[in-house]
Write a protein that holds these residues in place. Structure first.
Motif, PDB file in Angstrom:
ATOM      1  N   THR A 131       0.880  -1.242   0.031  1.00  0.00           N
ATOM      2  CA  THR A 131      -0.043  -0.223  -0.132  1.00  0.00           C
ATOM      3  C   THR A 131       1.098   1.337   0.004  1.00  0.00           C
ATOM      4  O   THR A 131       1.585   1.325   0.818  1.00  0.00           O
ATOM      5  CB  THR A 131      -1.027  -0.093   1.214  1.00  0.00           C
ATOM      6  OG1 THR A 131      -1.823  -1.010   1.214  1.00  0.00           O
ATOM      7  CG2 THR A 131      -1.888   1.258   1.333  1.00  0.00           C
ATOM      8  N   ARG A 132       0.761   1.880  -1.152  1.00  0.00           N
ATOM      9  CA  ARG A 132       1.505   3.055  -1.164  1.00  0.00           C
ATOM     10  C   ARG A 132       0.984   4.232  -0.460  1.00  0.00           C
ATOM     11  O   ARG A 132       0.062   4.277   0.280  1.00  0.00           O
ATOM     12  CB  ARG A 132       1.628   3.635  -2.678  1.00  0.00           C
ATOM     13  CG  ARG A 132       2.128   2.657  -3.666  1.00  0.00           C
ATOM     14  CD  ARG A 132       2.028   2.856  -5.028  1.00  0.00           C
ATOM     15  NE  ARG A 132       2.832   4.248  -5.473  1.00  0.00           N
ATOM     16  CZ  ARG A 132       3.210   4.541  -6.739  1.00  0.00           C
ATOM     17  NH1 ARG A 132       2.685   3.736  -7.794  1.00  0.00           N
ATOM     18  NH2 ARG A 132       3.581   5.629  -6.670  1.00  0.00           N
ATOM     19  N   ARG A 133       1.699   5.457  -0.275  1.00  0.00           N
ATOM     20  CA  ARG A 133       1.631   6.615   0.511  1.00  0.00           C
ATOM     21  C   ARG A 133       0.048   7.121   0.243  1.00  0.00           C
ATOM     22  O   ARG A 133      -0.579   7.490   0.975  1.00  0.00           O
ATOM     23  CB  ARG A 133       2.483   7.692   0.359  1.00  0.00           C
ATOM     24  CG  ARG A 133       2.427   9.120   1.122  1.00  0.00           C
ATOM     25  CD  ARG A 133       3.134  10.003   0.702  1.00  0.00           C
ATOM     26  NE  ARG A 133       2.853  11.333   1.387  1.00  0.00           N
ATOM     27  CZ  ARG A 133       3.309  11.604   2.527  1.00  0.00           C
ATOM     28  NH1 ARG A 133       3.953  10.901   3.280  1.00  0.00           N
ATOM     29  NH2 ARG A 133       2.873  12.993   3.341  1.00  0.00           N
ATOM     30  N   ASP A 134      -0.260   7.300  -1.095  1.00  0.00           N
ATOM     31  CA  ASP A 134      -1.685   7.660  -1.223  1.00  0.00           C
ATOM     32  C   ASP A 134      -2.872   6.576  -1.110  1.00  0.00           C
ATOM     33  O   ASP A 134      -3.868   7.115  -1.367  1.00  0.00           O
ATOM     34  CB  ASP A 134      -1.675   8.248  -2.994  1.00  0.00           C
ATOM     35  CG  ASP A 134      -1.258   7.164  -3.886  1.00  0.00           C
ATOM     36  OD1 ASP A 134      -0.904   5.983  -3.377  1.00  0.00           O
ATOM     37  OD2 ASP A 134      -1.227   7.609  -4.954  1.00  0.00           O
ATOM     38  N   GLY A 135      -2.417   5.530  -0.837  1.00  0.00           N
ATOM     39  CA  GLY A 135      -3.666   4.672  -0.540  1.00  0.00           C
ATOM     40  C   GLY A 135      -3.662   3.554  -1.691  1.00  0.00           C
ATOM     41  O   GLY A 135      -4.285   2.560  -1.352  1.00  0.00           O
ATOM     42  N   GLU A 184     -14.400   5.355  -1.177  1.00  0.00           N
ATOM     43  CA  GLU A 184     -15.210   5.974  -1.915  1.00  0.00           C
ATOM     44  C   GLU A 184     -14.143   7.628  -2.147  1.00  0.00           C
ATOM     45  O   GLU A 184     -14.437   8.232  -3.115  1.00  0.00           O
ATOM     46  CB  GLU A 184     -16.438   6.419  -1.401  1.00  0.00           C
ATOM     47  CG  GLU A 184     -17.270   5.313  -1.394  1.00  0.00           C
ATOM     48  CD  GLU A 184     -18.829   5.655  -1.178  1.00  0.00           C
ATOM     49  OE1 GLU A 184     -19.779   4.728  -1.426  1.00  0.00           O
ATOM     50  OE2 GLU A 184     -19.097   6.564  -0.719  1.00  0.00           O
ATOM     51  N   VAL A 185     -13.634   7.924  -0.950  1.00  0.00           N
ATOM     52  CA  VAL A 185     -13.002   9.414  -1.135  1.00  0.00           C
ATOM     53  C   VAL A 185     -11.707   9.245  -0.561  1.00  0.00           C
ATOM     54  O   VAL A 185     -11.367   8.478   0.307  1.00  0.00           O
ATOM     55  CB  VAL A 185     -13.710  10.320  -0.281  1.00  0.00           C
ATOM     56  CG1 VAL A 185     -13.144  11.689  -0.372  1.00  0.00           C
ATOM     57  CG2 VAL A 185     -15.297  10.598  -0.796  1.00  0.00           C
ATOM     58  N   THR A 186     -10.695   9.916  -1.234  1.00  0.00           N
ATOM     59  CA  THR A 186      -9.267  10.105  -1.015  1.00  0.00           C
ATOM     60  C   THR A 186      -8.962  11.535  -0.838  1.00  0.00           C
ATOM     61  O   THR A 186      -9.388  12.367  -1.915  1.00  0.00           O
ATOM     62  CB  THR A 186      -8.363   8.918  -1.777  1.00  0.00           C
ATOM     63  OG1 THR A 186      -8.458   7.853  -1.699  1.00  0.00           O
ATOM     64  CG2 THR A 186      -6.719   9.666  -1.416  1.00  0.00           C
ATOM     65  N   ALA A 187      -8.437  11.854   0.324  1.00  0.00           N
ATOM     66  CA  ALA A 187      -8.068  13.252   0.375  1.00  0.00           C
ATOM     67  C   ALA A 187      -6.782  13.243   1.007  1.00  0.00           C
ATOM     68  O   ALA A 187      -6.355  12.152   1.353  1.00  0.00           O
ATOM     69  CB  ALA A 187      -9.114  14.129   1.023  1.00  0.00           C
ATOM     70  N   GLU A 188      -6.070  14.498   1.126  1.00  0.00           N
ATOM     71  CA  GLU A 188      -4.701  14.646   1.943  1.00  0.00           C
ATOM     72  C   GLU A 188      -4.876  15.688   3.108  1.00  0.00           C
ATOM     73  O   GLU A 188      -5.691  16.693   2.938  1.00  0.00           O
ATOM     74  CB  GLU A 188      -3.677  14.990   1.009  1.00  0.00           C
ATOM     75  CG  GLU A 188      -3.306  14.044   0.155  1.00  0.00           C
ATOM     76  CD  GLU A 188      -2.278  14.430  -0.789  1.00  0.00           C
ATOM     77  OE1 GLU A 188      -1.525  13.282  -1.342  1.00  0.00           O
ATOM     78  OE2 GLU A 188      -1.974  15.488  -1.023  1.00  0.00           O
ATOM     79  N   LEU A 189      -4.346  15.494   4.301  1.00  0.00           N
ATOM     80  CA  LEU A 189      -4.216  16.441   5.396  1.00  0.00           C
ATOM     81  C   LEU A 189      -2.837  17.209   5.125  1.00  0.00           C
ATOM     82  O   LEU A 189      -1.632  16.530   5.012  1.00  0.00           O
ATOM     83  CB  LEU A 189      -4.235  15.808   6.435  1.00  0.00           C
ATOM     84  CG  LEU A 189      -4.130  16.939   7.727  1.00  0.00           C
ATOM     85  CD1 LEU A 189      -5.398  16.676   8.515  1.00  0.00           C
ATOM     86  CD2 LEU A 189      -2.964  17.205   8.284  1.00  0.00           C
ATOM     87  N   ALA A 225      -2.339  10.902   3.603  1.00  0.00           N
ATOM     88  CA  ALA A 225      -3.665  10.696   2.905  1.00  0.00           C
ATOM     89  C   ALA A 225      -4.552  10.169   3.815  1.00  0.00           C
ATOM     90  O   ALA A 225      -4.290   9.142   4.870  1.00  0.00           O
ATOM     91  CB  ALA A 225      -3.452   9.793   1.766  1.00  0.00           C
ATOM     92  N   TYR A 226      -5.976  10.441   3.699  1.00  0.00           N
ATOM     93  CA  TYR A 226      -6.966   9.783   4.292  1.00  0.00           C
ATOM     94  C   TYR A 226      -7.889   9.225   3.344  1.00  0.00           C
ATOM     95  O   TYR A 226      -8.199   9.927   2.340  1.00  0.00           O
ATOM     96  CB  TYR A 226      -7.506  10.701   5.638  1.00  0.00           C
ATOM     97  CG  TYR A 226      -8.255  11.865   5.232  1.00  0.00           C
ATOM     98  CD1 TYR A 226      -9.598  11.837   5.224  1.00  0.00           C
ATOM     99  CD2 TYR A 226      -7.661  13.235   4.934  1.00  0.00           C
ATOM    100  CE1 TYR A 226     -10.421  12.732   4.704  1.00  0.00           C
ATOM    101  CE2 TYR A 226      -8.419  14.310   4.585  1.00  0.00           C
ATOM    102  CZ  TYR A 226      -9.817  13.973   4.593  1.00  0.00           C
ATOM    103  OH  TYR A 226     -10.709  15.172   4.283  1.00  0.00           O
ATOM    104  N   HIS A 227      -8.838   8.366   3.833  1.00  0.00           N
ATOM    105  CA  HIS A 227      -9.616   7.864   3.012  1.00  0.00           C
ATOM    106  C   HIS A 227     -10.983   7.391   3.876  1.00  0.00           C
ATOM    107  O   HIS A 227     -10.831   7.231   5.132  1.00  0.00           O
ATOM    108  CB  HIS A 227      -9.192   6.405   2.664  1.00  0.00           C
ATOM    109  CG  HIS A 227      -7.859   6.410   1.958  1.00  0.00           C
ATOM    110  ND1 HIS A 227      -7.277   6.869   1.050  1.00  0.00           N
ATOM    111  CD2 HIS A 227      -6.498   6.054   2.649  1.00  0.00           C
ATOM    112  CE1 HIS A 227      -5.913   7.117   0.899  1.00  0.00           C
ATOM    113  NE2 HIS A 227      -5.369   6.440   2.096  1.00  0.00           N
TER     114      HIS A 227
END
Length: 334
Positions: free
Chosen positions: A55-59, A181-186, A320-322
């Motif tokens: 699993t990479r940094r961005d998920g 469903e959603v991936t974003a970053e902090l 990243a968060y999901h």
């Protein structure tokens, strides 16, 4: 990559390293001329039946046949960050959660189940920091029942890409049919540079009044939504007045050394005039007055305009968060 004394690449990882951050090189099997290689860095989340899952940094999950490996090693758990205040994932997860509170919550071991009549996934998802106190399958059953009792779909908010994030839990959820469903970053950054901009024309208030809500993207805000918007240790709303509706708005919550920005929105006809940075500067100055020194915000991965703005203000991605949604199994009892 790991190179032996003889100059050859060496695989120095095994199934015993599941859960660790690794760097691997594999043979690219695209069929092009010659031997091409691809490098992957991330958390080794499984190694079963001759296949690795990283699993990479961005998920993103990368499937690698063991037979394609040419090199691999365990690497430090947290990558070096380019800039920004030092912070752990858990600190930021708790800070962001306090800045966007649900109207109802319940503990499941160290997990927090959150609900707010469906207003935003953040306020209607599980925050899984630690052990739920049950085997995972039992915990997920309890989660689905809790949200089902409230007429809501079950979501779990996870994170990837920093020390202490939840790559393994992401893999477990996907194996059980949960859908991301959603991936974003902090993103985080120093607060003072944000305040070092023009602030003329910005009105600050403790309330999200009718004018502010007229610009807010979520129309028809309910009483529950207002409770979420106003939640947090010290919340401020910024408005740049306009003709029929505000030209721009923003929200900031101050919590100790942290100031969190959200709901920064600009009239589409007035974009690229610096209004977003003006709103953030006014909020940042107020946060500095209250003793904050660091800032955070959340931005979706495909919002290129916002990402360019925040990068120019000195912010950088921390993790990243999901949001994972429960499987849709017709007729299944909750």
């Amino acid at each position: 990559m790991e190179i032996s004394a003889g100059g050859r690449l060496v695989v120095r990882i095994s199934a015993a390293d599941v859960g660790k951050r690794v760097s691997v090189r594999r043979l690219d099997e695209t069929g092009g001329p010659g031997q091409n290689f691809t490098d992957t860095v991330g958390v080794l989340t499984s190694w079963d039946d001759g296949v690795l899952m990283i699993t990479r940094r961005d998920g993103e999950r990368v499937r690698i046949p063991e037979s394609a490996l040419v090199a691999g090693k365990v690497v430090p758990a947290e990558p070096a960050r380019r800039r920004g205040p030092a912070a752990t994932y858990e600190e930021l997860a708790r800070i962001t959660a306090r800045g966007w509170r649900p109207v109802e919550s319940e503990r499941l071991g160290e997990w927090e189940l959150r609900a707010a009549s469906g207003f935003t996934r953040r306020a209607n998802s599980v925050l899984p920091l630690g052990d739920p106190g049950l085997p995972l399958d039992e915990a997920l059953t309890a989660v689905r029942r809790w949200y089902g009792d409230r007429g809501l779909p079950a979501y779990i908010q996870t994170a990837t890409g920093a020390a202490g994030t939840q790559e393994t839990l992401c893999a477990e959820l996907e194996a059980r049919g949960w859908t991301r469903e959603v991936t974003a970053e902090l993103w985080t950054g120093a607060l003072a540079p944000v305040a070092d901009r023009e602030t003329a024309g910005v009105v600050l208030s403790r309330e999200a009044d009718a004018d502010w809500l007229a610009r807010y993207q979520r129309k028809g805000v309910s009483e529950v939504a207002l409770r979420v918007l106003k939640s947090g240790p010290s919340v401020w709303f910024a408005t740049v007045p306009g003709e029929d509706a505000p030209a721009a708005i923003g929200r900031c919550v101050v919590d100790g050394r942290w100031a969190g920005f959200a709901a920064v929105e600009v009239d589409p006809s007035l974009r690229r005039r610096g209004l977003a940075s003006t709103v953030m500067a006014a909020l940042a100055r107020r946060a500095l007055d209250e003793g904050a020194s660091a800032a955070w915000l959340q931005v979706e991965s495909d919002n290129t305009g916002a990402r360019a703005l925040y990068d120019g203000m000195g912010f950088a991605a921390h993790h990243a968060y999901h949001h994972y949604r429960e499987p849709d199994v017709s007729g299944e009892a909750r």
